[in-house]
Design a protein around this motif. Structure first.
Motif, mmCIF file in Angstrom:
data_model
loop_
_atom_site.group_PDB
_atom_site.id
_atom_site.type_symbol
_atom_site.label_atom_id
_atom_site.label_comp_id
_atom_site.label_asym_id
_atom_site.label_seq_id
_atom_site.Cartn_x
_atom_site.Cartn_y
_atom_site.Cartn_z
ATOM 1 N N GLU A 236 0.803 -1.222 0.000
ATOM 2 C CA GLU A 236 0.000 0.000 0.000
ATOM 3 C C GLU A 236 0.837 1.273 0.000
ATOM 4 O OE1 GLU A 236 -3.040 2.713 0.036
ATOM 5 O OE2 GLU A 236 -3.104 0.581 -0.469
ATOM 6 N N SER A 237 2.024 1.233 0.572
ATOM 7 C CA SER A 237 2.787 2.477 0.695
ATOM 8 C C SER A 237 4.254 2.274 0.336
ATOM 9 C CB SER A 237 2.665 3.037 2.114
ATOM 10 O OG SER A 237 3.110 2.105 3.070
ATOM 11 N N TRP A 238 4.807 3.253 -0.388
ATOM 12 C CA TRP A 238 6.208 3.282 -0.797
ATOM 13 C C TRP A 238 6.630 2.045 -1.586
ATOM 14 C CZ3 TRP A 238 7.763 7.925 -0.906
ATOM 15 C CH2 TRP A 238 7.443 8.837 0.097
ATOM 16 N N TYR A 239 5.699 1.496 -2.361
ATOM 17 C CA TYR A 239 6.057 0.394 -3.240
ATOM 18 C C TYR A 239 6.633 0.966 -4.537
ATOM 19 C CZ TYR A 239 1.506 1.672 -5.134
ATOM 20 O OH TYR A 239 0.446 2.386 -5.641
ATOM 21 N N PRO A 240 7.489 0.221 -5.224
ATOM 22 C CA PRO A 240 8.139 0.765 -6.425
ATOM 23 C C PRO A 240 7.254 0.689 -7.659
ATOM 24 C CG PRO A 240 8.927 -1.449 -5.996
ATOM 25 C CD PRO A 240 8.024 -1.097 -4.841
ATOM 26 N N VAL A 241 7.508 1.578 -8.603
ATOM 27 C CA VAL A 241 6.903 1.468 -9.927
ATOM 28 C C VAL A 241 7.883 0.723 -10.826
ATOM 29 C CG1 VAL A 241 5.613 3.615 -9.638
ATOM 30 C CG2 VAL A 241 7.871 3.681 -10.707
ATOM 31 N N THR A 242 7.372 0.173 -11.911
ATOM 32 C CA THR A 242 8.242 -0.513 -12.859
ATOM 33 C C THR A 242 8.912 0.487 -13.780
ATOM 34 O OG1 THR A 242 6.487 -0.788 -14.504
ATOM 35 C CG2 THR A 242 6.703 -2.509 -12.812
ATOM 36 N N GLU A 243 9.910 0.025 -14.513
ATOM 37 C CA GLU A 243 10.631 0.916 -15.425
ATOM 38 C C GLU A 243 9.703 1.505 -16.479
ATOM 39 O OE1 GLU A 243 14.422 0.910 -18.542
ATOM 40 O OE2 GLU A 243 13.993 -0.870 -17.322
ATOM 41 N N SER A 244 8.817 0.674 -17.030
ATOM 42 C CA SER A 244 7.905 1.182 -18.056
ATOM 43 C C SER A 244 6.926 2.190 -17.465
ATOM 44 C CB SER A 244 7.144 0.026 -18.708
ATOM 45 O OG SER A 244 6.403 -0.707 -17.742
ATOM 46 N N GLN A 245 6.458 1.956 -16.236
ATOM 47 C CA GLN A 245 5.578 2.916 -15.577
ATOM 48 C C GLN A 245 6.309 4.222 -15.306
ATOM 49 O OE1 GLN A 245 4.544 0.460 -12.191
ATOM 50 N NE2 GLN A 245 2.477 0.080 -12.981
ATOM 51 N N TYR A 246 7.573 4.105 -14.934
ATOM 52 C CA TYR A 246 8.385 5.295 -14.671
ATOM 53 C C TYR A 246 8.517 6.146 -15.932
ATOM 54 C CZ TYR A 246 12.532 8.109 -13.572
ATOM 55 O OH TYR A 246 13.402 9.146 -13.388
ATOM 56 N N LYS A 247 8.765 5.500 -17.060
ATOM 57 C CA LYS A 247 8.953 6.236 -18.312
ATOM 58 C C LYS A 247 7.659 6.906 -18.773
ATOM 59 C CE LYS A 247 12.804 3.434 -20.017
ATOM 60 N NZ LYS A 247 13.252 2.455 -21.033
ATOM 61 N N GLU A 248 6.524 6.298 -18.441
ATOM 62 C CA GLU A 248 5.234 6.842 -18.868
ATOM 63 C C GLU A 248 4.619 7.795 -17.841
ATOM 64 O OE1 GLU A 248 2.884 3.419 -19.565
ATOM 65 O OE2 GLU A 248 4.080 2.713 -21.279
ATOM 66 N N MET A 249 5.242 7.935 -16.691
ATOM 67 C CA MET A 249 4.679 8.748 -15.625
ATOM 68 C C MET A 249 4.646 10.229 -16.020
ATOM 69 S SD MET A 249 5.941 8.874 -11.628
ATOM 70 C CE MET A 249 5.723 7.097 -11.448
ATOM 71 N N PRO A 250 3.501 10.882 -15.825
ATOM 72 C CA PRO A 250 3.416 12.314 -16.129
ATOM 73 C C PRO A 250 4.429 13.110 -15.309
ATOM 74 C CG PRO A 250 1.237 11.382 -15.782
ATOM 75 C CD PRO A 250 2.227 10.330 -15.375
ATOM 76 N N ARG B 113 21.031 8.904 -0.826
ATOM 77 C CA ARG B 113 21.343 7.729 -1.637
ATOM 78 C C ARG B 113 20.078 7.079 -2.187
ATOM 79 N NH1 ARG B 113 23.241 4.925 1.914
ATOM 80 N NH2 ARG B 113 21.459 3.543 2.227
ATOM 81 N N SER B 114 19.082 6.896 -1.316
ATOM 82 C CA SER B 114 17.854 6.244 -1.764
ATOM 83 C C SER B 114 17.073 7.110 -2.739
ATOM 84 C CB SER B 114 16.971 5.894 -0.555
ATOM 85 O OG SER B 114 17.570 4.879 0.231
ATOM 86 N N ALA B 115 17.051 8.412 -2.490
ATOM 87 C CA ALA B 115 16.322 9.315 -3.382
ATOM 88 C C ALA B 115 16.936 9.330 -4.776
ATOM 89 C CB ALA B 115 16.298 10.724 -2.797
ATOM 90 N N VAL B 116 18.269 9.223 -4.855
ATOM 91 C CA VAL B 116 18.958 9.285 -6.145
ATOM 92 C C VAL B 116 18.917 7.942 -6.869
ATOM 93 C CG1 VAL B 116 21.241 9.542 -7.224
ATOM 94 C CG2 VAL B 116 20.476 11.176 -5.488
ATOM 95 N N SER B 117 19.078 6.847 -6.145
ATOM 96 C CA SER B 117 19.262 5.544 -6.791
ATOM 97 C C SER B 117 18.015 4.677 -6.852
ATOM 98 C CB SER B 117 20.385 4.770 -6.085
ATOM 99 O OG SER B 117 20.061 4.561 -4.715
ATOM 100 N N CYS B 118 16.981 4.998 -6.094
ATOM 101 C CA CYS B 118 15.791 4.147 -6.064
ATOM 102 C C CYS B 118 14.661 4.791 -6.868
ATOM 103 C CB CYS B 118 15.347 3.897 -4.626
ATOM 104 S SG CYS B 118 16.554 3.003 -3.628
ATOM 105 N N LYS B 119 14.665 4.565 -8.171
ATOM 106 C CA LYS B 119 13.661 5.167 -9.057
ATOM 107 C C LYS B 119 12.582 4.169 -9.470
ATOM 108 C CE LYS B 119 15.765 9.176 -9.308
ATOM 109 N NZ LYS B 119 15.222 10.368 -8.631
ATOM 110 N N PHE B 120 12.981 2.959 -9.833
ATOM 111 C CA PHE B 120 12.022 1.975 -10.328
ATOM 112 C C PHE B 120 12.623 0.579 -10.203
ATOM 113 C CE2 PHE B 120 14.383 3.928 -13.849
ATOM 114 C CZ PHE B 120 15.068 2.827 -14.360
ATOM 115 N N VAL B 121 11.824 -0.438 -10.510
ATOM 116 C CA VAL B 121 12.301 -1.819 -10.548
ATOM 117 C C VAL B 121 12.093 -2.355 -11.957
ATOM 118 C CG1 VAL B 121 11.841 -2.258 -8.105
ATOM 119 C CG2 VAL B 121 10.054 -2.730 -9.805
#
Length: 356
Positions: free
Chosen positions: A142-156, A333-341
């Motif tokens: 429910e909270s702070w789960y990752p988005v996928t790479e494709s979702q990240y690229k399509e995110m507004p 570190r987490s803010a910079v390196s944790c973008k998607f899975v």
């Protein structure tokens, strides 16, 4: 990548006879290691921490009113916002029914703790329960789960800015909109977050929340916008930053695994968390940094978590994770390196580099 992370469990929803799930310990092993008294809430202790927080908050307001100095206001905002966060943690115990064995008392103190800081107690309690039942699951957390790479690229762009650049102010938005890819307000009984049987609880908390907003509006009408800014808005912002900072850091690390589908189990998801050391703030916000033990057994009161943590360390060995580095370093570190899975894989890790 290593998978030596943390642990988690709600004993009300999971059987202690769960198989080892490829781990060298079971939930039963962990429970057996913890002294039995750690699971027993002490109403006197619980009420002490609640009234202690209320007293400190009251004293801070009195000092701020007496001094009414712009030299003191920034100090007041930080201190009072931190105490709002501490009060939230007391309500957090209530939501997990670890404040006492009496549900009516838990709900009463939960509302008294959360309503003044504009948290809808039951709405939050229910969605937080969903988080604990599904921690580490890309599909259902429910909270702070990752988005996928494709979702990240399509995110507004606006959503990307909110999630990755101003995420320390995200909580109020989450209450109304939830996280990316999920809909439903914490204030509406018809939200997919809630069961029909929970309608009255959600309505109760929503009505109390509206009443609190109305009270703040009345005070603002009486004393002006500057009163709202100095006495409430700025401490509230500090509280929101604390809440988002702590919850983000406990579930966002480059080497914490996330699971898909049948590869996820409660215990494997539970250890996808990490303890943090907040220094002198640890005791003020009720040792919330002891997140591993909390995710293993939700019914342990906050004042017993340090003892429980020491008990499970030998059992968990390398699977127990605690960061000793300064909080600001972990945050950066987490803010910079944790973008998607990655889009595929049953066990994946955060990254900021494209797999294509």
């Amino acid at each position: 990548m290593p998978s030596n992370t943390i642990a988690f469990n709600n004993s009300d929803d999971c059987k202690l006879s769960e198989e080892k799930t490829q781990l060298p310990f079971t939930l039963q092993d962990l429970k057996a290691a913890i002294p039995a008294e750690c699971f027993q809430p002490n109403v006197t202790k619980s009420l002490f921490y609640f009234f202690r927080d209320i007293l400190i908050i009251s004293l801070l307001y009195a000092v701020a009113y007496y001094l009414d100095s712009w030299y003191f206001w920034p100090v007041f905002w930080f201190m009072q916002g931190t105490m709002f966060w501490a009060l939230f943690v007391v309500g957090h115990d209530c939501g997990h029914q670890s404040f006492s064995k009496q549900k009516w008392l838990n709900d009463l103190i939960g509302h008294l703790s959360h309503t003044p800081i504009l948290v809808p107690y039951h709405g939050w309690r229910i969605s937080h329960r969903t988080h604990h039942k599904n921690t580490g699951s890309i599909d259902n957390d429910e909270s702070w789960y990752p988005v996928t790479e494709s979702q990240y690229k399509e995110m507004p762009l606006l959503q990307k800015i909110g999630r990755y650049y101003v995420f320390l102010l995200a909580y109020p938005v989450y209450l109304f909109k939830r996280s990316p890819g999920k809909e439903g307000s914490h204030f509406s009984p018809s939200s997919p977050l809630f069961k029909p049987s929970e309608k009255s609880d959600v309505l109760t908390s929503t009505i109390l929340w509206i009443a609190m907003v109305g009270l703040l509006g009345f005070f603002t009408y009486q004393w002006g916008w500057m009163w709202l800014l100095k006495y409430y808005a700025m401490p509230y912002i500090v509280f929101v930053i604390w809440l988002d900072l702590v919850t983000f850091l406990h579930h966002t690390e480059p080497d914490i695994p996330w699971y898909r589908g049948e590869n996820w189990t409660f215990l494997k998801g539970a250890i996808s968390s990490i303890d943090r050391d907040y220094g002198w703030v640890n005791h003020i916000h009720h040792d919330i940094g002891t997140h591993v033990a909390h995710h293993i057994f939700l019914n342990i009161p906050h004042y017993n978590l340090l003892k429980a943590t020491e008990a499970i360390k030998p059992v968990m060995g390398e699977y127990f994770r605690k960061s000793e580095e300064p909080i600001w370093k972990s945050l950066w570190r987490s803010a910079v390196s944790c973008k998607f899975v990655p889009d595929t894989g049953s066990k994946v890790y955060y990254t900021s580099k494209s797999q294509n």
